[in-house]
Scaffold this motif. Sequence first.
Motif, PDB file in Angstrom:
ATOM      1  N   VAL A 425       0.861  -1.183   0.000  1.00 55.62           N
ATOM      2  CA  VAL A 425       0.000   0.000   0.000  1.00 55.62           C
ATOM      3  C   VAL A 425       0.900   1.236   0.000  1.00 55.62           C
ATOM      4  CG1 VAL A 425      -1.765   1.306   1.238  1.00 55.62           C
ATOM      5  CG2 VAL A 425      -1.835  -1.193   1.238  1.00 55.62           C
ATOM      6  N   VAL A 426       0.580   2.181  -0.860  1.00 59.32           N
ATOM      7  CA  VAL A 426       1.343   3.427  -0.959  1.00 59.32           C
ATOM      8  C   VAL A 426       0.448   4.580  -0.529  1.00 59.32           C
ATOM      9  CG1 VAL A 426       2.492   5.026  -2.534  1.00 59.32           C
ATOM     10  CG2 VAL A 426       2.830   2.564  -2.797  1.00 59.32           C
ATOM     11  N   VAL A 427       0.976   5.443   0.337  1.00 59.19           N
ATOM     12  CA  VAL A 427       0.198   6.557   0.876  1.00 59.19           C
ATOM     13  C   VAL A 427       1.045   7.825   0.845  1.00 59.19           C
ATOM     14  CG1 VAL A 427      -1.134   7.422   2.839  1.00 59.19           C
ATOM     15  CG2 VAL A 427      -0.989   4.952   2.417  1.00 59.19           C
ATOM     16  N   ARG A 428       0.469   8.886   0.329  1.00 56.14           N
ATOM     17  CA  ARG A 428       1.104  10.199   0.402  1.00 56.14           C
ATOM     18  C   ARG A 428       0.487  10.968   1.567  1.00 56.14           C
ATOM     19  NH1 ARG A 428      -1.817  14.030  -4.162  1.00 56.14           N
ATOM     20  NH2 ARG A 428      -0.758  15.637  -2.959  1.00 56.14           N
ATOM     21  N   PRO A 429       1.060  12.098   1.983  1.00 50.90           N
ATOM     22  CA  PRO A 429       0.479  12.862   3.096  1.00 50.90           C
ATOM     23  C   PRO A 429      -0.944  13.329   2.768  1.00 50.90           C
ATOM     24  CG  PRO A 429       2.723  13.575   2.668  1.00 50.90           C
ATOM     25  CD  PRO A 429       2.347  12.662   1.546  1.00 50.90           C
ATOM     26  N   PHE A 430      -1.719  13.534   3.800  1.00 50.63           N
ATOM     27  CA  PHE A 430      -3.081  14.047   3.649  1.00 50.63           C
ATOM     28  C   PHE A 430      -3.034  15.396   2.936  1.00 50.63           C
ATOM     29  CE2 PHE A 430      -6.859  16.346   5.032  1.00 50.63           C
ATOM     30  CZ  PHE A 430      -7.854  15.382   4.883  1.00 50.63           C
ATOM     31  N   TYR A 431      -3.959  15.609   2.000  1.00 52.25           N
ATOM     32  CA  TYR A 431      -3.937  16.845   1.214  1.00 52.25           C
ATOM     33  C   TYR A 431      -5.331  17.445   1.121  1.00 52.25           C
ATOM     34  CZ  TYR A 431      -5.644  13.829  -2.589  1.00 52.25           C
ATOM     35  OH  TYR A 431      -6.370  12.938  -3.345  1.00 52.25           O
ATOM     36  N   SER A 432      -5.388  18.692   0.721  1.00 53.01           N
ATOM     37  CA  SER A 432      -6.654  19.409   0.597  1.00 53.01           C
ATOM     38  C   SER A 432      -7.548  18.731  -0.431  1.00 53.01           C
ATOM     39  CB  SER A 432      -6.397  20.866   0.184  1.00 53.01           C
ATOM     40  OG  SER A 432      -7.608  21.546  -0.046  1.00 53.01           O
ATOM     41  N   GLY A 433      -8.791  18.490  -0.072  1.00 55.59           N
ATOM     42  CA  GLY A 433      -9.735  17.817  -0.958  1.00 55.59           C
ATOM     43  C   GLY A 433      -9.895  16.342  -0.655  1.00 55.59           C
ATOM     44  N   GLU A 434      -8.936  15.768   0.074  1.00 58.56           N
ATOM     45  CA  GLU A 434      -9.030  14.359   0.456  1.00 58.56           C
ATOM     46  C   GLU A 434     -10.051  14.205   1.591  1.00 58.56           C
ATOM     47  OE1 GLU A 434      -6.172  10.751   2.177  1.00 58.56           O
ATOM     48  OE2 GLU A 434      -5.326  12.711   1.666  1.00 58.56           O
ATOM     49  N   ARG A 435     -10.821  13.127   1.552  1.00 60.62           N
ATOM     50  CA  ARG A 435     -11.816  12.884   2.595  1.00 60.62           C
ATOM     51  C   ARG A 435     -11.140  12.300   3.835  1.00 60.62           C
ATOM     52  NH1 ARG A 435     -15.094   9.123   2.012  1.00 60.62           N
ATOM     53  NH2 ARG A 435     -13.917   7.995   0.422  1.00 60.62           N
ATOM     54  N   PRO A 436     -11.322  12.909   4.988  1.00 60.86           N
ATOM     55  CA  PRO A 436     -10.729  12.372   6.211  1.00 60.86           C
ATOM     56  C   PRO A 436     -11.164  10.939   6.501  1.00 60.86           C
ATOM     57  CG  PRO A 436     -11.485  14.619   6.571  1.00 60.86           C
ATOM     58  CD  PRO A 436     -11.988  14.207   5.222  1.00 60.86           C
ATOM     59  N   ALA A 437     -12.424  10.599   6.178  1.00 64.38           N
ATOM     60  CA  ALA A 437     -12.910   9.240   6.453  1.00 64.38           C
ATOM     61  C   ALA A 437     -12.125   8.209   5.662  1.00 64.38           C
ATOM     62  CB  ALA A 437     -14.397   9.147   6.114  1.00 64.38           C
ATOM     63  N   ALA A 438     -11.816   8.538   4.397  1.00 55.76           N
ATOM     64  CA  ALA A 438     -11.043   7.607   3.573  1.00 55.76           C
ATOM     65  C   ALA A 438      -9.628   7.451   4.122  1.00 55.76           C
ATOM     66  CB  ALA A 438     -11.006   8.104   2.137  1.00 55.76           C
ATOM     67  N   HIS A 439      -9.017   8.563   4.502  1.00 60.25           N
ATOM     68  CA  HIS A 439      -7.654   8.504   5.043  1.00 60.25           C
ATOM     69  C   HIS A 439      -7.628   7.688   6.338  1.00 60.25           C
ATOM     70  CE1 HIS A 439      -3.531  10.171   4.927  1.00 60.25           C
ATOM     71  NE2 HIS A 439      -3.584   9.987   6.242  1.00 60.25           N
ATOM     72  N   ALA A 440      -8.661   7.847   7.154  1.00 58.78           N
ATOM     73  CA  ALA A 440      -8.722   7.098   8.408  1.00 58.78           C
ATOM     74  C   ALA A 440      -8.829   5.597   8.148  1.00 58.78           C
ATOM     75  CB  ALA A 440      -9.904   7.582   9.243  1.00 58.78           C
ATOM     76  N   LEU A 441      -9.577   5.208   7.125  1.00 56.02           N
ATOM     77  CA  LEU A 441      -9.715   3.792   6.790  1.00 56.02           C
ATOM     78  C   LEU A 441      -8.369   3.160   6.465  1.00 56.02           C
ATOM     79  CD1 LEU A 441     -12.914   3.587   4.522  1.00 56.02           C
ATOM     80  CD2 LEU A 441     -12.551   2.449   6.722  1.00 56.02           C
ATOM     81  N   VAL A 442      -7.612   3.810   5.592  1.00 58.06           N
ATOM     82  CA  VAL A 442      -6.342   3.213   5.178  1.00 58.06           C
ATOM     83  C   VAL A 442      -5.310   3.312   6.298  1.00 58.06           C
ATOM     84  CG1 VAL A 442      -5.280   5.248   4.108  1.00 58.06           C
ATOM     85  CG2 VAL A 442      -4.795   2.982   3.198  1.00 58.06           C
ATOM     86  N   ALA A 443      -5.363   4.376   7.087  1.00 61.05           N
ATOM     87  CA  ALA A 443      -4.419   4.512   8.204  1.00 61.05           C
ATOM     88  C   ALA A 443      -4.629   3.393   9.220  1.00 61.05           C
ATOM     89  CB  ALA A 443      -4.585   5.876   8.863  1.00 61.05           C
ATOM     90  N   ALA A 444      -5.884   3.078   9.508  1.00 54.51           N
ATOM     91  CA  ALA A 444      -6.169   1.997  10.457  1.00 54.51           C
ATOM     92  C   ALA A 444      -5.726   0.654   9.900  1.00 54.51           C
ATOM     93  CB  ALA A 444      -7.663   1.983  10.772  1.00 54.51           C
ATOM     94  N   ALA A 445      -5.932   0.449   8.607  1.00 55.17           N
ATOM     95  CA  ALA A 445      -5.566  -0.831   7.997  1.00 55.17           C
ATOM     96  C   ALA A 445      -4.072  -1.049   7.993  1.00 55.17           C
ATOM     97  CB  ALA A 445      -6.115  -0.893   6.571  1.00 55.17           C
ATOM     98  N   VAL A 446      -3.283  -0.014   7.625  1.00 55.07           N
ATOM     99  CA  VAL A 446      -1.838  -0.203   7.571  1.00 55.07           C
ATOM    100  C   VAL A 446      -1.256  -0.329   8.983  1.00 55.07           C
ATOM    101  CG1 VAL A 446      -1.610   0.929   5.327  1.00 55.07           C
ATOM    102  CG2 VAL A 446      -1.378   2.287   7.423  1.00 55.07           C
ATOM    103  N   ALA A 447      -1.881   0.342   9.956  1.00 52.26           N
ATOM    104  CA  ALA A 447      -1.400   0.217  11.331  1.00 52.26           C
ATOM    105  C   ALA A 447      -1.654  -1.191  11.869  1.00 52.26           C
ATOM    106  CB  ALA A 447      -2.090   1.256  12.216  1.00 52.26           C
ATOM    107  N   ARG A 448      -2.714  -1.823  11.387  1.00 52.79           N
ATOM    108  CA  ARG A 448      -3.116  -3.135  11.903  1.00 52.79           C
ATOM    109  C   ARG A 448      -2.397  -4.282  11.198  1.00 52.79           C
ATOM    110  NH1 ARG A 448      -8.053  -2.023  11.547  1.00 52.79           N
ATOM    111  NH2 ARG A 448      -8.426  -2.896   9.469  1.00 52.79           N
ATOM    112  N   ASN A 449      -2.229  -4.164   9.862  1.00 57.31           N
ATOM    113  CA  ASN A 449      -1.804  -5.322   9.076  1.00 57.31           C
ATOM    114  C   ASN A 449      -0.533  -5.122   8.258  1.00 57.31           C
ATOM    115  OD1 ASN A 449      -4.146  -6.842   9.853  1.00 57.31           O
ATOM    116  ND2 ASN A 449      -5.338  -5.650   8.349  1.00 57.31           N
ATOM    117  N   TYR A 450       0.098  -3.958   8.340  1.00 57.04           N
ATOM    118  CA  TYR A 450       1.232  -3.668   7.462  1.00 57.04           C
ATOM    119  C   TYR A 450       2.400  -3.120   8.272  1.00 57.04           C
ATOM    120  CZ  TYR A 450      -1.908  -4.325   3.518  1.00 57.04           C
ATOM    121  OH  TYR A 450      -2.773  -4.872   2.613  1.00 57.04           O
TER     122      TYR A 450
END
Length: 470
Positions: A425-450
């Motif tokens: 999984v590749v992630v860039r820093p949070f940016y203007s226009g990005e949905r916080p809910a989407a960022h939270a989903l991937v952040a939780a997943a990588v913290a748990r399984n990656y």
Amino acid sequence: MSPLANPRLRLPILVLVAIAARALTFGNPVVHVDEEFYFVTAQRMWQGALPFVDIWDRKPVGLFLLYALPARLGVPAGIWAYQLLALVSAIVTAWGIAKLTERLGFAAGATAGGIAYLLWLDLLGGQGGQAPVFYNLLMLAAAALVLRPRRATHGIVAMTLVGIALQIKYSVVFEGITFGLWLLADTWRRQRRPLRLIAYAAALVVAALLPTVLAATYYAAVGQWDAFAYANFLSILHRNPDPLTDLASNLGQLVLIVSPPVALAIVALLRGGASRPRTFVALWLAGAILGVAIFRPWFDHYALPILLPACAAAAGMLGRPGWQRWRTPALLLTAAFAGQIVLIVQRIGRGDGKQLDAVAHAIGRGPGCLYVYSGSDMLYSATGRCLMSRYLVPSHLIRAREAGATGVDQDTEIRRILAARPAVVVVRPFYSGERPAAHALVAAAVARNYRLTASLPMGNEIIRVYHRAR
């Protein structure tokens, strides 16, 4: 005689200017996010992917077909190939603008008009292979035919070229309507036969729509009409507007950059006196501006079609004796200098091939699929890894403006991708226009399984690479 006034030196000058103006971009696989996507999609088409079905977007299929041959060469050869194709297209278009300028009676500024086009491409995001860099040439050829319709077939061929341009980007429709109405008015002026005019109008419409009809017919034949219709025509109606501050900023920047050639064009047309070619170019300019004004969110490259009629008419001022001595050289040199600053700033901000290679090396070539949650699409080509979703463009799933406009619930699709256990999984820093809910989903997943395996620079950002923990 000034070199700019010598027709024999025109083509060599345009070639040298085009190469110098775009040299900083040659070989860079991350010139612009749009071009990255076109290239990756075209490359996956060779592997059997079907646009709108296996890879989703709103761009017409002709744009991906245009990239198909360069994409076949892979990275890095294919990058050089599509950029060479764009370079040739820009040069031929600039030369065609100079020829059109001569028809307007502004021959003294013909070469300067062509140079202005090449330089303003850099200022408006056209330094690479943006769609208008290619379809502007088709529209210029169509305009040449519209201005000399000795036979009805000239108009039909012109509208066929417009139809091909429509399959590169649909926003050309307003220019096409302008061309069609001009042809009908010109025919009525010469013949005044209502029935023949109606038949001719029908033929022009058929010619303009034929390429799109052929594409739609193919998708219907393979059982994918719904996917084609939604992506090409319906989804844009559901896209949410950007914040007013972003829209105003984009529009202000666009107007500021394009205003010099447009202002010069208007002054030249007003001072030059009426003629049939000048009236046509004035209407064409109005149609191009209308096409840009209607389609938000007004990114800089949206204005590239305006440059065609604007630079052709602006030559009327650029070639005036009082201008040729110092005003025209000063304006062109200023545009050239500003364009190079833009390219340098964009390269610093977006990154380059070395940085992409470093991230790709950190990802590795397999096994397992890659999920670029946010970052460069070109990582799919650079690593050769399989896709996790038909929504290859990250913004389709994570930007607020795309909510409800892609045919899928964004968070549901992100959850599905993560549940399928991508290897990387590749992630860039949070940016203007990005949905916080989407960022939270991937952040939780990588913290748990990656596990974080690399944090590398890409332009002015740090890209984080996560490999799935065993």
